[in-house]
Design a protein around this motif. Structure first.
Motif, PDB file in Angstrom:
ATOM      1  N   ASP A 121       0.673  -1.258  -0.075  1.00 18.73           N
ATOM      2  CA  ASP A 121      -0.058   0.081   0.047  1.00 18.73           C
ATOM      3  C   ASP A 121       0.773   1.224  -0.084  1.00 18.73           C
ATOM      4  OD1 ASP A 121      -2.672  -1.161   0.229  1.00 18.73           O
ATOM      5  OD2 ASP A 121      -1.849  -2.031   2.008  1.00 18.73           O
ATOM      6  N   TYR A 122       2.117   1.416   0.881  1.00 13.20           N
ATOM      7  CA  TYR A 122       2.552   2.714   1.001  1.00 13.20           C
ATOM      8  C   TYR A 122       3.215   3.328  -0.236  1.00 13.20           C
ATOM      9  CZ  TYR A 122       2.862   2.653   6.093  1.00 13.20           C
ATOM     10  OH  TYR A 122       2.470   2.507   7.650  1.00 13.20           O
ATOM     11  N   PRO A 123       3.597   2.346  -1.143  1.00 11.88           N
ATOM     12  CA  PRO A 123       4.152   2.824  -2.477  1.00 11.88           C
ATOM     13  C   PRO A 123       3.202   3.686  -3.441  1.00 11.88           C
ATOM     14  CG  PRO A 123       4.917   0.656  -2.274  1.00 11.88           C
ATOM     15  CD  PRO A 123       3.978   0.841  -1.130  1.00 11.88           C
ATOM     16  N   ALA A 124       2.026   3.456  -3.183  1.00 13.84           N
ATOM     17  CA  ALA A 124       1.059   4.396  -3.692  1.00 13.84           C
ATOM     18  C   ALA A 124       0.876   5.610  -2.966  1.00 13.84           C
ATOM     19  CB  ALA A 124      -0.504   3.689  -3.876  1.00 13.84           C
ATOM     20  N   ALA A 125       0.923   5.752  -1.730  1.00 14.42           N
ATOM     21  CA  ALA A 125       0.957   6.797  -1.005  1.00 14.42           C
ATOM     22  C   ALA A 125       2.159   7.686  -1.102  1.00 14.42           C
ATOM     23  CB  ALA A 125       0.844   6.610   0.497  1.00 14.42           C
ATOM     24  N   LEU A 126       3.279   7.316  -1.231  1.00 13.61           N
ATOM     25  CA  LEU A 126       4.696   8.000  -1.405  1.00 13.61           C
ATOM     26  C   LEU A 126       4.498   8.703  -2.955  1.00 13.61           C
ATOM     27  CD1 LEU A 126       5.520   6.021   0.932  1.00 13.61           C
ATOM     28  CD2 LEU A 126       7.886   6.390  -0.027  1.00 13.61           C
ATOM     29  N   LEU A 127       3.894   7.853  -3.789  1.00 14.28           N
ATOM     30  CA  LEU A 127       4.015   8.411  -5.251  1.00 14.28           C
ATOM     31  C   LEU A 127       3.024   9.479  -5.296  1.00 14.28           C
ATOM     32  CD1 LEU A 127       4.115   5.917  -8.317  1.00 14.28           C
ATOM     33  CD2 LEU A 127       5.618   7.645  -7.601  1.00 14.28           C
ATOM     34  N   ALA A 128       1.810   9.078  -4.691  1.00 13.17           N
ATOM     35  CA  ALA A 128       0.534  10.312  -5.066  1.00 13.17           C
ATOM     36  C   ALA A 128       0.829  11.441  -4.152  1.00 13.17           C
ATOM     37  CB  ALA A 128      -0.712   9.514  -4.559  1.00 13.17           C
ATOM     38  N   LEU A 129       1.561  11.220  -3.066  1.00 17.06           N
ATOM     39  CA  LEU A 129       1.796  12.672  -2.043  1.00 17.06           C
ATOM     40  C   LEU A 129       3.228  13.141  -2.593  1.00 17.06           C
ATOM     41  CD1 LEU A 129       0.507  10.872   1.271  1.00 17.06           C
ATOM     42  CD2 LEU A 129      -0.447  12.820  -0.152  1.00 17.06           C
ATOM     43  N   GLY A 130       3.852  12.673  -3.567  1.00 14.36           N
ATOM     44  CA  GLY A 130       5.140  13.377  -3.954  1.00 14.36           C
ATOM     45  C   GLY A 130       6.150  13.526  -2.650  1.00 14.36           C
ATOM     46  N   ALA A 131       6.119  12.160  -2.206  1.00 12.36           N
ATOM     47  CA  ALA A 131       6.944  11.877  -0.909  1.00 12.36           C
ATOM     48  C   ALA A 131       8.593  11.874  -1.251  1.00 12.36           C
ATOM     49  CB  ALA A 131       6.652  10.941  -0.249  1.00 12.36           C
ATOM     50  N   THR A 132       9.415  12.057  -0.426  1.00  6.29           N
ATOM     51  CA  THR A 132      10.769  11.682  -0.580  1.00  6.29           C
ATOM     52  C   THR A 132      11.273  11.072   0.252  1.00  6.29           C
ATOM     53  OG1 THR A 132      11.039  14.287  -1.205  1.00  6.29           O
ATOM     54  CG2 THR A 132      13.109  13.088  -0.447  1.00  6.29           C
ATOM     55  N   VAL A 186      -5.857  -4.090  -5.961  1.00  5.86           N
ATOM     56  CA  VAL A 186      -5.706  -2.822  -6.493  1.00  5.86           C
ATOM     57  C   VAL A 186      -5.921  -1.851  -5.457  1.00  5.86           C
ATOM     58  CG1 VAL A 186      -6.517  -1.115  -8.054  1.00  5.86           C
ATOM     59  CG2 VAL A 186      -6.432  -3.464  -8.836  1.00  5.86           C
ATOM     60  N   GLY A 187      -4.981  -0.884  -5.229  1.00  2.00           N
ATOM     61  CA  GLY A 187      -5.287   0.259  -4.562  1.00  2.00           C
ATOM     62  C   GLY A 187      -4.660   1.490  -5.312  1.00  2.00           C
ATOM     63  N   VAL A 188      -5.678   2.403  -4.885  1.00  2.00           N
ATOM     64  CA  VAL A 188      -5.434   3.850  -5.623  1.00  2.00           C
ATOM     65  C   VAL A 188      -5.473   4.876  -4.877  1.00  2.00           C
ATOM     66  CG1 VAL A 188      -6.349   5.456  -7.400  1.00  2.00           C
ATOM     67  CG2 VAL A 188      -6.524   2.783  -7.688  1.00  2.00           C
ATOM     68  N   MET A 189      -4.346   5.745  -4.768  1.00  2.00           N
ATOM     69  CA  MET A 189      -4.325   7.223  -4.005  1.00  2.00           C
ATOM     70  C   MET A 189      -4.725   8.319  -4.998  1.00  2.00           C
ATOM     71  SD  MET A 189      -2.278   8.776  -0.977  1.00  2.00           S
ATOM     72  CE  MET A 189      -2.810   8.195   0.446  1.00  2.00           C
ATOM     73  N   VAL A 190      -5.483   9.198  -4.815  1.00  2.00           N
ATOM     74  CA  VAL A 190      -5.832  10.418  -5.215  1.00  2.00           C
ATOM     75  C   VAL A 190      -5.417  11.389  -4.412  1.00  2.00           C
ATOM     76  CG1 VAL A 190      -7.478  11.796  -6.474  1.00  2.00           C
ATOM     77  CG2 VAL A 190      -7.499   9.409  -6.589  1.00  2.00           C
ATOM     78  N   ALA A 201      -1.968   7.538  -8.161  1.00  2.00           N
ATOM     79  CA  ALA A 201      -1.141   6.649  -8.120  1.00  2.00           C
ATOM     80  C   ALA A 201      -1.650   5.178  -7.635  1.00  2.00           C
ATOM     81  CB  ALA A 201       0.305   6.708  -6.917  1.00  2.00           C
ATOM     82  N   VAL A 202      -1.165   4.002  -8.228  1.00  2.75           N
ATOM     83  CA  VAL A 202      -1.970   2.612  -8.502  1.00  2.75           C
ATOM     84  C   VAL A 202      -1.003   1.689  -7.907  1.00  2.75           C
ATOM     85  CG1 VAL A 202      -3.083   1.034  -9.856  1.00  2.75           C
ATOM     86  CG2 VAL A 202      -3.562   3.587 -10.394  1.00  2.75           C
ATOM     87  N   THR A 203      -1.294   0.868  -7.085  1.00  2.73           N
ATOM     88  CA  THR A 203      -0.590  -0.329  -6.533  1.00  2.73           C
ATOM     89  C   THR A 203      -1.405  -1.457  -6.739  1.00  2.73           C
ATOM     90  OG1 THR A 203       0.926  -1.036  -4.932  1.00  2.73           O
ATOM     91  CG2 THR A 203      -1.421  -0.249  -4.037  1.00  2.73           C
ATOM     92  N   GLY A 204      -0.706  -2.515  -6.622  1.00  2.00           N
ATOM     93  CA  GLY A 204      -1.478  -3.827  -6.495  1.00  2.00           C
ATOM     94  C   GLY A 204      -1.639  -4.511  -8.228  1.00  2.00           C
ATOM     95  N   ALA A 205      -1.808  -3.509  -9.127  1.00  2.00           N
ATOM     96  CA  ALA A 205      -2.301  -3.779 -10.562  1.00  2.00           C
ATOM     97  C   ALA A 205      -1.108  -3.641 -11.728  1.00  2.00           C
ATOM     98  CB  ALA A 205      -3.202  -2.812 -11.102  1.00  2.00           C
ATOM     99  N   GLY A 209       4.967  -3.006 -11.026  1.00  2.00           N
ATOM    100  CA  GLY A 209       4.681  -2.208  -9.839  1.00  2.00           C
ATOM    101  C   GLY A 209       4.007  -1.035  -9.797  1.00  2.00           C
ATOM    102  N   VAL A 210       4.197  -0.370  -8.780  1.00  2.16           N
ATOM    103  CA  VAL A 210       3.352   0.982  -8.382  1.00  2.16           C
ATOM    104  C   VAL A 210       3.577   1.840  -9.661  1.00  2.16           C
ATOM    105  CG1 VAL A 210       5.165   2.073  -7.312  1.00  2.16           C
ATOM    106  CG2 VAL A 210       2.623   2.823  -6.564  1.00  2.16           C
ATOM    107  N   PHE A 211       2.535   2.537 -10.080  1.00  4.18           N
ATOM    108  CA  PHE A 211       2.570   3.668 -11.248  1.00  4.18           C
ATOM    109  C   PHE A 211       1.738   4.549 -11.090  1.00  4.18           C
ATOM    110  CE2 PHE A 211      -0.805   0.654 -12.673  1.00  4.18           C
ATOM    111  CZ  PHE A 211      -1.549   1.603 -13.172  1.00  4.18           C
ATOM    112  N   ARG A 212       1.884   6.008 -11.467  1.00  6.78           N
ATOM    113  CA  ARG A 212       1.095   7.056 -11.728  1.00  6.78           C
ATOM    114  C   ARG A 212       0.222   6.770 -12.941  1.00  6.78           C
ATOM    115  NH1 ARG A 212       4.391  12.351 -11.180  1.00  6.78           N
ATOM    116  NH2 ARG A 212       2.127  13.380 -11.408  1.00  6.78           N
TER     117      ARG A 212
END
Ligand SMILES: Cc1cc2nc3c(=O)[nH]c(=O)nc-3n(C[C@H](O)[C@H](O)[C@H](O)COP(=O)(O)OP(=O)(O)OC[C@H]3O[C@@H](n4cnc5c(N)ncnc54)[C@H](O)[C@@H]3O)c2cc1C
Length: 266
Positions: A121-132, A186-190, A201-205, A209-212
């Motif tokens: 799950d976290y990879p979707a959050a990092l990508l969607a939130l523009g984390a570092t 599938v998990g999607v963070m908006v 960002a989409v994970t699971g699918a 791996g994770v993608f925007r």
């Protein structure tokens, strides 16, 4: 089990030093992924350097317009943290739906991010939130960090120390869990970031791996409404195919979960 030595590190420099002296060392945090992998003989490190009790790696704090999560912070702590609950509630909620209570109380954000499981799950959050991603030697943007499934930009001996999340205007995560494992089918963070930009960002699918999902980002930037996603779809040929679901099924779920995430934004 085969012979393996175990050292618990008390500081970041101590962990890095112990690691550098090993023959074939690995960091271990919650052990929720690494230990089963070792039991299955899919990994056989000669030394484990435990970073789960390093105080500098544990905890959550505010730093200007960012929330900093220490790498060894457990999913349960992320879920229960009042600061995160106020500033990035979508991330706190995501953590509360990872696995089961044991996984949440042992597993860490750093371990999950390093592992880059395509269904985590976290990879979707990092990508969607523009984390570092912060390590013992540099900062890496999430956009550059996740390379392929189970593959990141991290060097073998590099230690993640923290993840820095810019505080968004709003962000939500919608997950369709595998009923058995609880990992994301599938998990999607908006997320709507502070500058008004939209990231999806989409994970699971994805088979890498994770993608925007850029097409969805463009559509939602024009109209922030689930209906803006009508008629859009990801390429089923680029989705994972396994016993849990076909590429077509996952592609369909991506659209459904993205709409649920948008509808849950407040
Ligand atoms: C039954 C079950 C259900 C699960 N369900 C979900 C789910 O629904 N969603 C989800 O996202 N995940 C799920 N997980 C995975 C879980 O979130 C793990 O906790 C996570 O993948 C790994 O975190 P860990 O701290 O246990 O890492 P570990 O297993 O200790 O380590 C994993 C990897 O990270 C490396 N590592 C750890 N910390 C660092 C660091 N600071 N710097 C550099 N390298 C480091 C280790 O060397 C290893 O390669 C599940 C796991 C299980 C067993």
């Amino acid at each position: 089990m085969y012979d393996v030595s175990y050292r618990r590190a008390g500081t970041v420099p101590g962990a890095v030093e112990t690691f550098s002296q090993g023959d074939d060392p690995k960091y271990v945090a919650g052990g929720q992924t690494l230990i089963p992998t070792m039991k299955a003989r899919l990994a056989a490190p000669s030394e484990l350097v435990d970073v789960s009790r390093i105080e500098d790696l544990i905890g959550i704090c505010e730093d200007g317009d960012r929330v900093i999560v220490g790498a060894s912070t457990t999913h349960a702590a992320v879920h229960a943290d009042p600061l995160l609950g106020r500033l990035i509630p979508g991330l706190a909620a995501l953590a509360g739906n990872i696995g089961d209570p044991m996984v949440r109380h042992r597993g860490t954000m750093g371990g999950s991010v390093v592992n880059n499981d395509p269904s985590a799950d976290y990879p979707a959050a990092l990508l969607a939130l523009g984390a570092t991603v912060r390590t013992d030697r540099r900062d890496v943007a999430a956009d550059d960090f996740f390379v392929d499934m189970f593959e990141t930009d991290l060097e073998e001996d590099e230690l993640i120390t923290a993840i820095a999340f810019p505080v968004p205007k709003r962000a939500t995560y919608a997950k369709f869990p595998n009923p058995a494992s609880r990992y994301a089918m599938v998990g999607v963070m908006v997320a709507e970031l502070a500058d008004g930009s939209i990231r999806v960002a989409v994970t699971g699918a994805g088979s890498s791996g994770v993608f925007r999902w850029r097409e969805a980002e463009t559509a939602l930037a024009a109209t922030m409404d689930a209906a803006a996603l009508d008629g859009l779809s990801v390429d089923a040929d680029e989705m994972l195919e396994d016993l849990h679901g076909s590429g077509e099924y996952r592609a369909h779920l991506v659209g459904v979960m993205a709409k649920r995430a948008v509808n849950a934004l407040s």
